[in-house]
Design an enzyme around this catalytic site. Structure first.
Site, PDB file in Angstrom:
ATOM      1  N   ASP A   1      -8.317  -2.285  13.478  1.00  0.00           N
ATOM      2  CA  ASP A   1      -8.637  -3.624  12.989  1.00  0.00           C
ATOM      3  C   ASP A   1      -8.270  -3.730  11.498  1.00  0.00           C
ATOM      4  OD1 ASP A   1      -9.877  -5.909  12.050  1.00  0.00           O
ATOM      5  OD2 ASP A   1     -11.712  -5.617  13.202  1.00  0.00           O
TER       6      ASP A   1
ATOM      7  N   HIS B   1      14.834  -3.921  -2.960  1.00  0.00           N
ATOM      8  CA  HIS B   1      14.211  -4.878  -2.058  1.00  0.00           C
ATOM      9  C   HIS B   1      15.249  -5.870  -1.530  1.00  0.00           C
ATOM     10  CE1 HIS B   1      10.567  -6.683  -0.522  1.00  0.00           C
ATOM     11  NE2 HIS B   1      11.127  -7.862  -0.744  1.00  0.00           N
TER      12      HIS B   1
ATOM     13  N   GLU C   1       7.663  -6.470   6.647  1.00  0.00           N
ATOM     14  CA  GLU C   1       8.232  -6.449   5.288  1.00  0.00           C
ATOM     15  C   GLU C   1       9.301  -5.378   5.139  1.00  0.00           C
ATOM     16  OE1 GLU C   1       5.382  -6.829   2.127  1.00  0.00           O
ATOM     17  OE2 GLU C   1       6.749  -5.927   0.662  1.00  0.00           O
TER      18      GLU C   1
ATOM     19  N   LYS D   1      -2.188  -4.336  -3.212  1.00  0.00           N
ATOM     20  CA  LYS D   1      -1.440  -4.929  -2.095  1.00  0.00           C
ATOM     21  C   LYS D   1      -0.339  -3.959  -1.664  1.00  0.00           C
ATOM     22  CE  LYS D   1       1.826  -7.647  -0.071  1.00  0.00           C
ATOM     23  NZ  LYS D   1       3.185  -7.260   0.303  1.00  0.00           N
TER      24      LYS D   1
HETATM   25  C1  MEV Z   1       5.321  -5.746  -2.541  1.00  0.00           C
HETATM   26  O1  MEV Z   1       5.004  -5.985  -1.209  1.00  0.00           O
HETATM   27  C2  MEV Z   1       4.391  -4.730  -3.146  1.00  0.00           C
HETATM   28  C3  MEV Z   1       4.540  -4.505  -4.655  1.00  0.00           C
HETATM   29  O2  MEV Z   1       4.443  -5.751  -5.350  1.00  0.00           O
HETATM   30  C4  MEV Z   1       3.431  -3.566  -5.068  1.00  0.00           C
HETATM   31  C5  MEV Z   1       3.302  -3.368  -6.565  1.00  0.00           C
HETATM   32  O3  MEV Z   1       3.667  -4.271  -7.339  1.00  0.00           O
HETATM   33  O4  MEV Z   1       2.772  -2.302  -6.942  1.00  0.00           O
HETATM   34  C6  MEV Z   1       5.891  -3.931  -4.994  1.00  0.00           C
END
Ligand code: MEV
Length: 424
Positions: free
Chosen positions: A281, A378, A85, A265
């Site tokens: 792992d 991004h 990513e 995430k």
């Molecule tokens: C993207 O991989 C992760 C985010 O969505 C985390 C978040 O929203 O806090 C930017």
């Protein structure tokens, strides 16, 4: 004609590939070329990778990056990260530098206990079972002597064995709940071997062992990472407004599961990247972390924020079962290199580094989300992916990257610019 095959694992690598492309690809030579393109020239190294799993046909590359300038408990680190990513490594690097001038990250290991269970059925009287367990307890530990010998020399081993009555939830169901200290190894093989030896010793005519397996839920193998500083020392525009919105963003993730999952995430973007780089792992870590996030019965944020007396504080607790010895940590050359880059950490130190990577990633995401939004940064990073997809040459990449400086990047806009250049 059926595509089912028996004896696939017995075929040579070439035979496997030939069978595969004949049965599942329209363009055989293209598929073969792609598969073989990623073979390593060094035959010994390729064999090493072939042997990690079964039916290996190729290697799947992921980029390995480095986030320098991490200051954790006063010690400097360059952190290896493996991820597909874009923006993850850049965000970690920026936040590492940001906090390095404000005292850095502080971490504490809150526990290192791991868990395994023998699940079994017993239809008799609970008091009889309790008596049997009490009589057997010493023999259960003794049954693992040959397995625990080396671990005990390193200061680890079995901590305790408890009998747990689960019959209120499932008829006749009991467990042996066993706690372990596995020092610098993740301990999966060690724990599972101990459990099977214990189950073998415990089994009798009235006890039916269903299974013996470690638990990836490790709420007592826990590490805390935190950052804090005076609000005015944050060095951001309008720091009071910044911390208020940041605080709200964390509170939203605490009460709203839809947001908490995405919030967490983002934390795992940092955690997994270092977990993979160090040969650990990541499925085990993911499973354990999300179970921990749901431990109250409601899925919630792993990180928390406080603003007290003008001081901003941001922290998280993560359950992390990791190893710096065993598994592929010494076998995979890049995992070995990652651990060397981290100055050969103990498993405890690695827990602290990885929790820090998670907190840094979360800080970066929340800072972006509550200020400029994440798409600007991004998409800037994503621009290179789009250009690669389009097969842009180096010159075209430079030209288009220059064109998008200060502009909003979108997939359509990049394609259109690429086509415009190529029309001329
Ligand atoms: C993207 O991989 C992760 C985010 O969505 C985390 C978040 O929203 O806090 C930017």
């Amino acid at each position: 004609m059926t595509k089912m095959i028996s004896g696939f694992s017995k075929l040579t690598k070439e035979e496997k590939i030939n069978w595969l492309v004949e049965n599942y690809f329209d363009n055989n030579s293209n598929a073969i070329n792609t598969i073989k393109q990623y073979w390593h020239d060094d035959k010994k190294l390729q064999q090493l990778h072939d042997d990690f799993i079964e039916n290996t046909v190729s290697n799947f590359y992921l980029p390995m990056g480095v986030a320098p300038n991490f200051l954790i408990n006063g010690k400097e680190y360059a952190v290896p990260m493996v991820t597909e990513e874009s923006s993850v490594v850049a965000a970690a690097s920026l936040v590492a530098k940001f906090w390095s001038t404000k005292g850095g990250f502080k971490t504490t290991v809150l526990g290192t206990t791991k868990i395994g269970q023998v699940h079994f059925m017993f239809a008799g009287d609970t008091a009889t079972l309790e008596r049997y367990f009490k009589e057997k307890k010493i023999a259960l530990v003794a049954a693992t002597a040959s397995i625990t010998k080396n671990m005990e020399k390193r200061g680890g081993g079995i901590l305790d064995i408890k009998l747990v009555d689960k019959t209120a939830e499932l008829e006749n169901y009991y467990q042996l709940h066993i706690t372990f200290e596995t020092k610098d190894s993740m301990g999966a093989n060690f724990i599972n071997s101990c459990l099977e030896a214990i189950a073998g010793e415990f089994r009798n005519d009235a006890i039916e062992i269903v299974m013996s397996i470690l638990s990836n839920y490790v709420p007592e193998c826990l590490v805390r990472a935190e950052v804090s500083c005076k609000i005015e020392e944050l060095g951001v525009p309008n720091p009071q407004k910044f911390v208020e919105k940041f605080y709200q963003a964390v509170k939203i993730a605490e009460i709203e599961p839809y947001r908490a999952v995405t919030h967490n995430k983002g934390i795992m973007n940092g955690v997994d990247a270092v977990v993979i780089a160090t040969g650990n792992d990541f499925r085990a870590v993911e499973a354990g972390v999300h179970a921990y996030a749901a431990r109250s019965g409601k899925y919630t944020s792993l990180s928390h924020c406080a603003i007290d007396d003008g001081v901003f504080k941001f922290w998280l607790d993560l359950p992390l079962a990791l190893g710096t010895v065993g598994g592929i940590t010494a076998l995979h050359p890049l995992a070995k290199l990652s651990l060397e880059m981290l100055q050969q950490p103990s498993a405890k130190e690695l827990m602290q580094i990885i929790a820090t990577a998670g907190l840094a990633q979360n800080f970066a995401a929340l800072r972006a989300l509550t200020t400029s939004g994440i798409q600007h940064g991004h998409m800037k990073m994503h621009l290179q992916n789009i250009l690669n997809q389009l097969g842009a040459s180096l010159r075209e990449k430079e030209k288009i990257t220059r064109f998008f400086e200060g502009k909003t990047v979108s997939h359509a806009a990049v394609v259109s610019k690429f086509e415009e250049i190529n029309k001329r």
